[in-house]
Design a protein around this motif. Structure first.
Motif, short mmCIF file in Angstrom:
data_model
loop_
_atom_site.label_atom_id
_atom_site.label_comp_id
_atom_site.label_asym_id
_atom_site.label_seq_id
_atom_site.Cartn_x
_atom_site.Cartn_y
_atom_site.Cartn_z
N ALA A 91 36.11 33.25 55.46
CA ALA A 91 35.47 34.38 56.15
C ALA A 91 36.31 35.66 56.09
O ALA A 91 35.77 36.74 55.82
CB ALA A 91 35.16 34.01 57.60
N PRO A 92 37.63 35.61 56.34
CA PRO A 92 38.40 36.85 56.27
C PRO A 92 38.34 37.53 54.91
O PRO A 92 38.32 38.77 54.83
CB PRO A 92 39.83 36.40 56.60
N ILE A 93 38.31 36.75 53.84
CA ILE A 93 38.30 37.37 52.51
C ILE A 93 36.90 37.85 52.15
O ILE A 93 36.69 39.02 51.81
CB ILE A 93 38.81 36.38 51.44
N VAL A 94 35.91 36.96 52.23
CA VAL A 94 34.58 37.33 51.74
C VAL A 94 33.93 38.39 52.64
O VAL A 94 33.30 39.34 52.14
CB VAL A 94 33.68 36.08 51.60
N GLU A 95 34.10 38.27 53.96
CA GLU A 95 33.46 39.25 54.84
C GLU A 95 34.14 40.62 54.76
O GLU A 95 33.46 41.65 54.87
CB GLU A 95 33.45 38.72 56.28
N GLU A 96 35.44 40.64 54.57
CA GLU A 96 36.10 41.94 54.41
C GLU A 96 35.69 42.60 53.10
O GLU A 96 35.53 43.82 53.03
CB GLU A 96 37.62 41.78 54.47
N LEU A 97 35.49 41.81 52.05
CA LEU A 97 35.02 42.38 50.79
C LEU A 97 33.60 42.92 50.92
O LEU A 97 33.26 43.97 50.38
CB LEU A 97 35.09 41.34 49.67
N MET A 120 29.09 35.11 49.61
CA MET A 120 29.02 34.78 51.03
C MET A 120 27.88 33.82 51.32
O MET A 120 28.04 32.87 52.10
CB MET A 120 28.86 36.07 51.85
N PHE A 121 26.73 34.04 50.70
CA PHE A 121 25.59 33.16 50.94
C PHE A 121 25.74 31.82 50.22
O PHE A 121 25.13 30.82 50.64
CB PHE A 121 24.29 33.85 50.53
N MET A 122 26.55 31.77 49.17
CA MET A 122 26.84 30.48 48.53
C MET A 122 27.67 29.60 49.45
O MET A 122 27.57 28.38 49.41
CB MET A 122 27.59 30.70 47.21
N GLY A 123 28.51 30.22 50.26
CA GLY A 123 29.34 29.47 51.18
C GLY A 123 30.61 28.98 50.52
O GLY A 123 30.82 29.12 49.31
N LEU A 130 34.73 30.01 43.38
CA LEU A 130 35.03 30.53 42.04
C LEU A 130 34.54 31.96 41.88
O LEU A 130 35.22 32.81 41.28
CB LEU A 130 34.42 29.63 40.97
N MET A 131 33.36 32.24 42.42
CA MET A 131 32.84 33.60 42.34
C MET A 131 33.72 34.57 43.12
O MET A 131 34.01 35.67 42.67
CB MET A 131 31.40 33.65 42.86
N LEU A 132 34.16 34.14 44.31
CA LEU A 132 35.02 35.00 45.13
C LEU A 132 36.35 35.25 44.42
O LEU A 132 36.87 36.37 44.43
CB LEU A 132 35.25 34.35 46.48
N ALA A 133 36.92 34.21 43.82
CA ALA A 133 38.17 34.38 43.07
C ALA A 133 37.98 35.36 41.92
O ALA A 133 38.86 36.18 41.63
CB ALA A 133 38.66 33.03 42.56
N GLY A 134 36.82 35.27 41.26
CA GLY A 134 36.55 36.21 40.17
C GLY A 134 36.43 37.64 40.65
O GLY A 134 36.89 38.57 39.98
N ILE A 135 35.82 37.84 41.82
CA ILE A 135 35.69 39.19 42.38
C ILE A 135 37.06 39.79 42.66
O ILE A 135 37.34 40.94 42.31
CB ILE A 135 34.84 39.15 43.67
N VAL A 136 37.94 38.99 43.29
CA VAL A 136 39.29 39.48 43.58
C VAL A 136 40.03 39.79 42.29
O VAL A 136 40.74 40.81 42.18
CB VAL A 136 40.05 38.46 44.43
N ALA A 137 39.88 38.93 41.27
CA ALA A 137 40.55 39.16 40.00
C ALA A 137 40.09 40.46 39.36
O ALA A 137 40.89 41.23 38.82
CB ALA A 137 40.31 37.97 39.06
N VAL A 138 38.78 40.73 39.42
CA VAL A 138 38.26 41.97 38.84
C VAL A 138 38.76 43.18 39.62
O VAL A 138 39.03 44.24 39.04
CB VAL A 138 36.71 41.93 38.80
N CYS A 139 38.92 43.04 40.94
CA CYS A 139 39.48 44.13 41.75
C CYS A 139 40.92 44.44 41.35
O CYS A 139 41.33 45.59 41.33
CB CYS A 139 39.44 43.77 43.23
N TRP A 140 41.68 43.40 41.05
CA TRP A 140 43.10 43.57 40.76
C TRP A 140 43.36 43.97 39.31
O TRP A 140 44.33 44.68 39.03
CB TRP A 140 43.84 42.27 41.05
N LEU A 141 42.51 43.51 38.39
CA LEU A 141 42.81 43.64 36.96
C LEU A 141 43.08 45.07 36.51
O LEU A 141 44.06 45.32 35.79
CB LEU A 141 41.67 43.03 36.13
#
Length: 248
Positions: A91-97, A120-123, A130-141
C-alpha cells in the motif's frame, strides 16, 4: 526545523497548496535522489505518525466509528490474518505512486498513474507485484542512465498552467485517496451521505502525505505511509497476543 514549524507549514499549505518552498534539510545535488531518498530522520517521521494517530484516535476515529454504527458498515480486517505485507510495503508504494507521485512529476503522471491504478487493482499478487516493480524501474531508469540534470523538464507554459490548478489537484487527490479506502468496509446499506465520515482518518492522512511528498519527496511519504499503517496493526497484534480468545 522543529516539528512545530513543520506543523505550521502544513496548515499554511492546506490553505494555499504550492510547490515552494521546500523544507530545509535537502542536500545540494541531484533532485531525483532527494525525491526518493530524502534526508529525513526516523524521529521526525515518528512525530508525524504520532500526530496522525492521536488526531484520528481522539477526533476523527470516533466519528468514523459512529458513522459505521449508524449505517451498519463493518471493517474487512481479519484478526486471523493481519495484512502486514500489504500494509507495510504494498500500500505505501502503490498508493503513493497513484495519488502523490505525479504531484511533482507531471511529465510522468500521464502514463504512471493509469499503470499504478492497474497494479493497485491487481493487488499484491505476482502480476501486480511485477507490474509495480516495472513502474518503479521505469521511473528510475532515465535518471540512472543519464547524468544528473540531463532529464528534460516540462515546457514552462505547461508548468505555469499546472501551478494554477495545483490546489484543486492536491485536494481532489486527497479525497480520492480517502474514497478508495471505502473498500476496507462491508458497507451493507450505509446511506451515501455517511460514506465520507467513514474515511475521515484516511482523508487527513492523505493531506499530510501529500504535503510531505511535495515538501520532502516521494520517499518520505512512502515511509510515513508505512509507519502510519504499521502502528495500528502492531497494537492489534499485541492485543491478540495478550488475549487470543478475541480471534475465536
Amino acid at each position: 526545523m522543529r516539528f512545530r514549524d513543520e506543523l505550521r507549514d502544513f496548515f499554511r499549505f492546506l490553505r494555499r497548496p504550492g510547490f515552494t518552498p521546500r523544507l530545509p534539510g535537502r542536500k545540494a545535488g541531484d533532485g531525483w535522489v532527494e525525491d526518493w531518498f530524502p534526508a529525513l530522520s526516523v524521529g521526525r517521521l515518528l512525530k508525524w505518525a504520532l500526530f496522525l494517530w492521536l488526531v484520528n484516535l481522539i477526533f476523527l476515529g470516533p466519528i468514523a466509528v459512529a458513522a459505521a454504527g449508524v449505517g451498519g458498515a463493518t471493517h474487512r480486517l481479519s484478526l486471523d490474518h493481519l495484512p502486514w505485507l500489504q500494509a507495510l510495503l504494498w500500500a505505501p508504494i502503490v498508493e503513493e505512486l497513484v495519488f502523490r507521485y505525479g504531484l511533482r512529476r507531471l511529465g510522468q503522471a500521464w502514463w504512471l498513474v493509469p499503470a499504478a491504478v492497474a497494479a493497485m487493482f491487481m493487488g499484491p499478487k505476482w502480476p501486480g507485484v511485477l507490474m509495480l516493480a516495472g513502474i518503479v524501474a521505469v521511473c528510475w531508469l532515465p535518471y540512472l542512465a543519464a547524468p544528473p540534470g540531463t532529464c528534460r523538464p516540462l515546457p514552462w507554459r505547461y508548468r505555469q498552467a499546472y501551478r494554477g490548478v495545483f490546489p484543486w489537484v492536491f485536494h481532489l487527490g486527497s479525497m480520492l485517496f480517502a474514497a478508495v479506502h471505502l473498500y476496507n468496509f462491508n458497507l451493507h446499506q450505509t446511506p451515501p451521505w455517511l460514506l465520507p465520515l467513514l474515511v475521515l482518518p484516511q482523508w487527513l492522512t492523505g493531506l499530510v502525505l501529500g504535503w510531505l511528498r511535495v515538501r520532502r519527496g516521494i520517499g518520505a511519504s512512502m515511509l510515513l505511509h508505512a509507519l502510519f499503517n504499521g502502528g495500528p496493526l502492531l497494537v492489534v497484534w499485541l492485543v491478540i497476543q495478550a488475549a487470543p480468545d478475541l480471534v475465536k
